[in-house]
Write a protein that holds these residues in place. Structure first.
Motif, PDB file in Angstrom:
ATOM      1  N   LYS A   1       0.840  -1.189   0.000  1.00 46.18           N
ATOM      2  CA  LYS A   1       0.000   0.000   0.000  1.00 46.18           C
ATOM      3  C   LYS A   1       0.881   1.247   0.000  1.00 46.18           C
ATOM      4  O   LYS A   1       1.929   1.286   0.629  1.00 46.18           O
ATOM      5  CB  LYS A   1      -0.920   0.016   1.222  1.00 46.18           C
ATOM      6  CG  LYS A   1      -2.056  -1.004   1.160  1.00 46.18           C
ATOM      7  CD  LYS A   1      -2.978  -0.828   2.359  1.00 46.18           C
ATOM      8  CE  LYS A   1      -4.205  -1.733   2.258  1.00 46.18           C
ATOM      9  NZ  LYS A   1      -3.847  -3.158   2.302  1.00 46.18           N
ATOM     10  N   THR A   2       0.421   2.249  -0.704  1.00 52.74           N
ATOM     11  CA  THR A   2       1.123   3.521  -0.691  1.00 52.74           C
ATOM     12  C   THR A   2       0.844   4.255   0.619  1.00 52.74           C
ATOM     13  O   THR A   2      -0.053   3.876   1.387  1.00 52.74           O
ATOM     14  CB  THR A   2       0.677   4.377  -1.877  1.00 52.74           C
ATOM     15  OG1 THR A   2      -0.737   4.645  -1.760  1.00 52.74           O
ATOM     16  CG2 THR A   2       0.924   3.642  -3.190  1.00 52.74           C
ATOM     17  N   ASP A   3       1.635   5.313   0.860  1.00 54.49           N
ATOM     18  CA  ASP A   3       1.417   6.097   2.073  1.00 54.49           C
ATOM     19  C   ASP A   3       0.019   6.716   2.081  1.00 54.49           C
ATOM     20  O   ASP A   3      -0.630   6.800   3.131  1.00 54.49           O
ATOM     21  CB  ASP A   3       2.480   7.200   2.170  1.00 54.49           C
ATOM     22  CG  ASP A   3       3.859   6.631   2.417  1.00 54.49           C
ATOM     23  OD1 ASP A   3       3.936   5.488   2.909  1.00 54.49           O
ATOM     24  OD2 ASP A   3       4.849   7.314   2.114  1.00 54.49           O
ATOM     25  N   THR A   4      -0.458   7.139   0.913  1.00 53.91           N
ATOM     26  CA  THR A   4      -1.801   7.716   0.837  1.00 53.91           C
ATOM     27  C   THR A   4      -2.852   6.696   1.214  1.00 53.91           C
ATOM     28  O   THR A   4      -3.786   6.995   1.988  1.00 53.91           O
ATOM     29  CB  THR A   4      -2.063   8.238  -0.585  1.00 53.91           C
ATOM     30  OG1 THR A   4      -1.055   9.182  -0.929  1.00 53.91           O
ATOM     31  CG2 THR A   4      -3.428   8.881  -0.682  1.00 53.91           C
TER      32      THR A   4
ATOM     33  N   LYS B   1      -2.439   4.053   3.082  1.00 52.33           N
ATOM     34  CA  LYS B   1      -2.315   3.732   4.504  1.00 52.33           C
ATOM     35  C   LYS B   1      -2.977   4.794   5.377  1.00 52.33           C
ATOM     36  O   LYS B   1      -3.687   4.476   6.338  1.00 52.33           O
ATOM     37  CB  LYS B   1      -0.840   3.594   4.881  1.00 52.33           C
ATOM     38  CG  LYS B   1      -0.162   2.380   4.270  1.00 52.33           C
ATOM     39  CD  LYS B   1       1.306   2.348   4.633  1.00 52.33           C
ATOM     40  CE  LYS B   1       2.011   1.151   3.991  1.00 52.33           C
ATOM     41  NZ  LYS B   1       3.461   1.128   4.312  1.00 52.33           N
ATOM     42  N   VAL B   2      -2.754   6.071   5.049  1.00 50.00           N
ATOM     43  CA  VAL B   2      -3.363   7.150   5.830  1.00 50.00           C
ATOM     44  C   VAL B   2      -4.883   7.119   5.691  1.00 50.00           C
ATOM     45  O   VAL B   2      -5.626   7.291   6.677  1.00 50.00           O
ATOM     46  CB  VAL B   2      -2.798   8.516   5.388  1.00 50.00           C
ATOM     47  CG1 VAL B   2      -3.554   9.658   6.047  1.00 50.00           C
ATOM     48  CG2 VAL B   2      -1.318   8.605   5.729  1.00 50.00           C
TER      49      VAL B   2
ATOM     50  N   VAL C   1      -2.298  14.479   2.483  1.00 47.48           N
ATOM     51  CA  VAL C   1      -1.364  13.419   2.092  1.00 47.48           C
ATOM     52  C   VAL C   1      -1.640  12.965   0.666  1.00 47.48           C
ATOM     53  O   VAL C   1      -0.712  12.740  -0.129  1.00 47.48           O
ATOM     54  CB  VAL C   1      -1.461  12.238   3.079  1.00 47.48           C
ATOM     55  CG1 VAL C   1      -0.618  11.068   2.590  1.00 47.48           C
ATOM     56  CG2 VAL C   1      -1.005  12.662   4.460  1.00 47.48           C
TER      57      VAL C   1
ATOM     58  N   ASP D   1       0.980  13.282  -2.558  1.00 44.12           N
ATOM     59  CA  ASP D   1       1.348  12.141  -3.380  1.00 44.12           C
ATOM     60  C   ASP D   1       1.056  12.424  -4.855  1.00 44.12           C
ATOM     61  O   ASP D   1       1.861  12.082  -5.739  1.00 44.12           O
ATOM     62  CB  ASP D   1       0.579  10.903  -2.914  1.00 44.12           C
ATOM     63  CG  ASP D   1       1.049   9.641  -3.610  1.00 44.12           C
ATOM     64  OD1 ASP D   1       2.195   9.238  -3.391  1.00 44.12           O
ATOM     65  OD2 ASP D   1       0.262   9.059  -4.393  1.00 44.12           O
TER      66      ASP D   1
ATOM     67  N   GLY E   1       9.616  10.751  -1.890  1.00 44.04           N
ATOM     68  CA  GLY E   1       9.419  10.646  -0.449  1.00 44.04           C
ATOM     69  C   GLY E   1      10.475   9.821   0.259  1.00 44.04           C
ATOM     70  O   GLY E   1      10.248   9.377   1.385  1.00 44.04           O
TER      71      GLY E   1
ATOM     72  N   ASP F   1       9.940  -1.211  -0.134  1.00 42.14           N
ATOM     73  CA  ASP F   1       9.249   0.004   0.324  1.00 42.14           C
ATOM     74  C   ASP F   1      10.259   0.855   1.079  1.00 42.14           C
ATOM     75  O   ASP F   1      10.209   0.974   2.302  1.00 42.14           O
ATOM     76  CB  ASP F   1       8.066  -0.378   1.220  1.00 42.14           C
ATOM     77  CG  ASP F   1       7.234   0.838   1.601  1.00 42.14           C
ATOM     78  OD1 ASP F   1       6.478   0.746   2.577  1.00 42.14           O
ATOM     79  OD2 ASP F   1       7.350   1.889   0.937  1.00 42.14           O
TER      80      ASP F   1
ATOM     81  N   HIS G   1      12.546   3.823   2.750  1.00 41.47           N
ATOM     82  CA  HIS G   1      12.339   5.119   3.399  1.00 41.47           C
ATOM     83  C   HIS G   1      13.621   5.958   3.411  1.00 41.47           C
ATOM     84  O   HIS G   1      13.552   7.166   3.600  1.00 41.47           O
ATOM     85  CB  HIS G   1      11.844   4.923   4.835  1.00 41.47           C
ATOM     86  CG  HIS G   1      10.517   4.244   4.928  1.00 41.47           C
ATOM     87  ND1 HIS G   1       9.330   4.885   4.661  1.00 41.47           N
ATOM     88  CD2 HIS G   1      10.190   2.970   5.234  1.00 41.47           C
ATOM     89  CE1 HIS G   1       8.327   4.057   4.812  1.00 41.47           C
ATOM     90  NE2 HIS G   1       8.814   2.873   5.156  1.00 41.47           N
TER      91      HIS G   1
END
Length: 466
Positions: free
Chosen positions: A32-35, A37-38, A213, A217, A313, A353, A355
């Motif tokens: 899953k992307t950060d978007t 997930k949020v 967010v 993205d 990111g 993934d 960071h």
């Protein structure tokens, strides 16, 4: 039959195990992307709020001595919490641009929330619920969860303010109309207004944060697309500038040669020879353009990697690329290491993934007093050691592509490439080594540790990523 079709035992139920590639956390399952997930976290929080209303306010009504009014109030709380869950989910979709404004759901939730508030006051007036029975908690619970979910369906801040004030005013007016006294009227107004304001602010801020967010993205993706489009335009412009004139001259001379040949003139041969010369020159210029396009300098590739990874990111740092880098390394070595940086950046973006990513350029001593330049690229976010790119495919990557192509380029300079996961961690490390002609050629970065004397280092390991 159950014993034959053996899967994974869950009590007395058997089922086929899920394929390993599709299990959570496996490379075959897209992360899953950060978007996403949020958004998932925000949506789950709103649903949990509805569960808190049902579990914290409704369930205690069935404990202990139950009255008929407790059963009806329990059902009312369940219906209100379910409607709030639906309202918060659809309201979040509206805030994120996934759907239009849920007008009918908003109207239904507003009607039910208002009815719950007035019913609570009426039950207090008739004695079915007393102040000792946590009437205040019940009233503020209806206001908090109901107004919070409703706020997601309203378009403006002023509308949300009027929502809270309208609910508090209506509740206090109904309390005064029942003759319950100014003190109770004021307490009801304060409780509904405070609880509603706090939850409205919480819900709206959570939805706003998820939207921010998502927009960030989208901005990163747009920036990447613009960079690619600009590079394509630059390449197309270079091709047009170099080839436009040559193609026009070739067309004119070939047309002239045809006319001369039709008249039987011997000059047609010389004209076609000129066309051949221009074609060969154009071929050479195309190779120069492509070589310049593909073999950018090391500094350019380092700056490009830093920009691209930060736009994606990923926290990227570059060490050892001083101001004198362009003169410290030979041009052909810079070109080969530039290719390493480009391929490593591509792998960081495509696999796992990550960071963070660190790029380090340094020198190391070789036996005999010579030096070698060492380029190391290390990133995190690798959940488990990846297999060889040949595993499961039955074929090796074509020469000139991926890590195999990098080894070919480095081998032309007696260099080597090592790539693989760092044992005991989630990191992946790629190290390229190229010997320098003499001690005068050294990069601007700090010198690495001296390499011990011993047998020659073996050739690079097998590819571990595609």
């Amino acid at each position: 039959m159950a014993e034959v079709m053996t899967g994974r035992r869950l009590g007395k139920i058997r089922r086929w195990p899920r394929p390993k590639a599709l299990r959570p956390g496996r490379p075959g399952r897209p992360a899953k992307t950060d978007t996403a997930k949020v958004e998932l976290y925000t949506r789950a929080t709103f649903q949990m709020m509805a569960g808190v209303e049902a579990g914290g306010l409704a369930v205690p009504l069935l404990l202990g001595d139950r009255r008929t009014s407790d059963v009806w109030l329990f059902l009312l709380l369940l219906a209100h919490s379910a409607l709030c869950a639906v309202m918060s989910s659809r309201g979040l979709d509206r805030r994120l641009g996934h759907r239009e404004s849920p007008v009918r759901t908003t109207m239904a939730a507003a009607a039910v929330t208002g009815a719950c508030l007035l019913t609570s006051v009426l039950l207090l007036d008739t004695g079915a619920v007393s102040k000792e029975d946590d009437f205040g908690l019940l009233l503020m619970g209806f206001a908090a969860f109901g107004l919070g979910s409703l706020s997601l369906g309203l378009p403006t801040t002023s509308a949300r303010v009027w929502l809270v004030l309208g609910a508090a005013t209506s509740t206090s007016a109904f309390t005064a109309a029942l003759g319950m006294g100014w003190r109770q009227t004021w307490l009801n107004f304060t409780g509904v207004a405070c609880a509603g304001a706090v939850f409205v602010a919480t819900y709206v801020f959570s939805a706003w944060l998820a939207g921010v967010v998502g927009r960030l993205d989208a901005a990163r993706e747009l920036e990447t697309r613009v960079a690619v489009a600009e590079e394509r335009l630059r390449f197309g412009r270079d091709m047009h500038d170099v080839m436009g004139r040559n193609l026009a001259v070739m067309a004119l001379k070939s047309e002239l040669a045809v006319q001369l040949a039709e008249r039987g003139r011997p000059e047609a041969v010389s004209q076609m020879a000129e066309v051949q010369r221009i074609a060969q020159e154009s071929q050479r210029e195309i190779r120069d353009i492509v070589r310049g396009y593909r073999e950018a300098g090391l500094r350019t590739e380092l700056e490009g990697a830093l920009s691209v990874l930060k736009a994606a990111g990923i926290d990227c740092t570059v060490h050892g690329a001083g101001d004198e880098l362009d003169t410290a390394l030979p041009g052909d070595v810079q070109s080969a290491l530039g290719w390493v940086v480009r391929e490593a950046t591509t792998n960081v973006l495509r696999h796992g993934d990550p960071h963070s990513c660190a790029i380090r350029l340094s020198t190391a001593e070789l036996p005999g007093g010579t030096q070698e330049v060492v380029l190391m690229v290390q990133n995190d976010g690798v959940p488990e050691p990846a297999g060889s790119p040949d595993a499961g495919t039955g074929s090796r990557p074509a020469p000139g592509t991926g890590l195999a192509g990098l080894r070919e380029r480095l081998a032309a300079h007696d260099g080597t490439l090592e790539a693989g996961p760092v044992p005991g961690s989630d990191r992946f490390r790629l190290t390229a080594r190229v010997p320098l002609p003499d001690r005068d050629h050294s990069p601007a970065g700090p010198a690495g540790p001296a390499r011990p004397a011993g047998p020659t280092r073996p050739a690079g390991r097998e590819d571990v990523t595609a």
